[in-house]
Design an enzyme around this catalytic site. Structure first.
Site, mmCIF file in Angstrom:
data_model
loop_
_atom_site.group_PDB
_atom_site.id
_atom_site.type_symbol
_atom_site.label_atom_id
_atom_site.label_comp_id
_atom_site.label_asym_id
_atom_site.label_seq_id
_atom_site.Cartn_x
_atom_site.Cartn_y
_atom_site.Cartn_z
ATOM 1 N N PHE A 177 9.330 -42.044 -34.071
ATOM 2 C CA PHE A 177 9.043 -41.219 -32.906
ATOM 3 C C PHE A 177 7.701 -41.538 -32.245
ATOM 4 O O PHE A 177 7.371 -40.956 -31.218
ATOM 5 C CB PHE A 177 9.074 -39.743 -33.314
ATOM 6 C CG PHE A 177 10.287 -39.381 -34.126
ATOM 7 C CD1 PHE A 177 11.528 -39.248 -33.523
ATOM 8 C CD2 PHE A 177 10.197 -39.223 -35.506
ATOM 9 C CE1 PHE A 177 12.652 -38.933 -34.271
ATOM 10 C CE2 PHE A 177 11.316 -38.907 -36.261
ATOM 11 C CZ PHE A 177 12.559 -38.762 -35.640
ATOM 12 N N GLY A 191 3.627 -39.505 -44.587
ATOM 13 C CA GLY A 191 4.765 -39.356 -43.694
ATOM 14 C C GLY A 191 5.312 -40.706 -43.273
ATOM 15 O O GLY A 191 5.057 -41.191 -42.177
ATOM 16 N N GLY A 233 13.108 -36.177 -45.590
ATOM 17 C CA GLY A 233 12.990 -35.688 -44.224
ATOM 18 C C GLY A 233 12.161 -34.424 -44.117
ATOM 19 O O GLY A 233 12.157 -33.589 -45.021
ATOM 20 N N SER A 279 3.494 -35.158 -51.207
ATOM 21 C CA SER A 279 2.091 -35.465 -50.940
ATOM 22 C C SER A 279 1.113 -34.733 -51.870
ATOM 23 O O SER A 279 0.217 -35.371 -52.428
ATOM 24 C CB SER A 279 1.787 -35.152 -49.475
ATOM 25 O OG SER A 279 0.414 -35.231 -49.192
ATOM 26 N N HIS A 299 5.225 -30.464 -40.379
ATOM 27 C CA HIS A 299 4.556 -29.792 -39.271
ATOM 28 C C HIS A 299 4.407 -28.290 -39.474
ATOM 29 O O HIS A 299 4.097 -27.567 -38.517
ATOM 30 C CB HIS A 299 5.315 -30.068 -37.970
ATOM 31 C CG HIS A 299 5.148 -31.472 -37.482
ATOM 32 N ND1 HIS A 299 5.728 -32.535 -38.125
ATOM 33 C CD2 HIS A 299 4.463 -31.992 -36.440
ATOM 34 C CE1 HIS A 299 5.417 -33.657 -37.484
ATOM 35 N NE2 HIS A 299 4.641 -33.357 -36.463
ATOM 36 N N HIS A 309 -1.720 -37.134 -36.408
ATOM 37 C CA HIS A 309 -0.688 -37.305 -35.375
ATOM 38 C C HIS A 309 -0.079 -35.962 -35.002
ATOM 39 O O HIS A 309 -0.100 -35.015 -35.784
ATOM 40 C CB HIS A 309 0.410 -38.244 -35.873
ATOM 41 C CG HIS A 309 1.308 -38.742 -34.789
ATOM 42 N ND1 HIS A 309 2.656 -38.939 -34.974
ATOM 43 C CD2 HIS A 309 1.044 -39.075 -33.493
ATOM 44 C CE1 HIS A 309 3.190 -39.393 -33.849
ATOM 45 N NE2 HIS A 309 2.231 -39.476 -32.930
ATOM 46 N N ASP A 310 0.497 -35.910 -33.806
ATOM 47 C CA ASP A 310 1.183 -34.726 -33.283
ATOM 48 C C ASP A 310 0.239 -33.537 -33.143
ATOM 49 O O ASP A 310 0.572 -32.416 -33.537
ATOM 50 C CB ASP A 310 2.387 -34.362 -34.162
ATOM 51 C CG ASP A 310 3.463 -35.429 -34.131
ATOM 52 O OD1 ASP A 310 3.651 -36.045 -33.068
ATOM 53 O OD2 ASP A 310 4.106 -35.662 -35.163
#
Length: 231
Positions: free
Chosen positions: A31, A58, A87, A136, A156, A181-182
């Site tokens: 993505f 990730g 996922g 993690s 997230h 990120h994000d």
């Protein structure tokens, strides 16, 4: 002080990936847009000059791993990538980012590990990546050495993003980079990017990190304060 991988002189910094690597990145499932990928690559190339491993949280199918691995290869260090390969929340069946091709046909659950391995193989980068398969926080609890770069791109939710930050940010070496990120400051993005945004704000508020660049939703911070794990 920067450490050389070989002879006492810092390795030359590669500013952009070669066309073949860039093509592999764009062909891989994932993505991350191109501009953010290039910013990640530049950060990884810079961090690689410290002579320390570069770590990603990730993996998914290896799109961003390609860039970390190529930068690590150029610097003579190792790229590490952490993922349970089942996922994240938004990638499960019924959600917007679900890809049926990542479902194990026998077990009926997501398994992105085979796709990830094919991605690295096609890019010719298998030998430059160590895949850490697991959750993690469990892996972070066993980790005990400094890192040149930590790239947070995992779950997230506040639970997962905070655990990634708490587990891995303390291992960023002095002068090393923390990449998140994000990061979406707008509350309308609560599900997709508010938890990474709160981690970003927490890192800045800690006094240990200073922001050096922002590209799209990608934030690059440098450790300018003491690393808690290595005091």
């Amino acid at each position: 002080m920067e450490r050389s991988v070989t002879s006492g002189e810092a390795a030359p910094m590669v500013k952009a990936p070669e066309p073949g690597i860039l093509g592999a990145f764009e062909a891989a499932k994932g993505f991350m847009p191109l501009d953010e990928g290039l910013a990640l690559y530049a950060a990884a190339a810079e961090a690689g000059r410290l002579g320390l491993p570069l770590l990603e949280i990730g993996t998914y199918c290896g799109r961003s791993t390609i860039l970390l691995a190529d930068a690590a290869r150029a610097a003579g260090v190792t790229a590490l990538t952490v993922d349970h390969h089942r996922g994240s929340e938004e990638q499960q069946p019924g959600w917007e980012y679900h890809d049926p091709e990542t479902v194990d046909p026998e077990l009926g659950v997501m398994d992105t590990l085979p796709t990830f391995r094919r991605t690295l193989r096609r890019a010719g980068l298998e030998e430059h990546v160590v895949a850490l398969v697991g959750r993690s926080p469990q892996i972070a609890a066993l980790w005990g050495r400094p890192l040149g770069l930590v790239f947070i791109d995992g779950g997230h939710t506040d639970e997962h993003a905070s655990a990634d930050y708490e587990g891995w940010a303390p291992h960023v070496a002095e002068g090393g980079l923390l990449v998140i990120h994000d990061v979406f400051p707008d509350p309308v993005d609560e599900f997709t990017g508010q938890a990474p945004y709160r981690v970003h704000q927490r890192a800045l508020a800690s006094g240990e990190f200073t922001e050096v660049s922002a590209t799209g939703s990608l934030r690059v911070l440098r450790r300018t304060g003491a690393a808690a794990a290595h005091r």
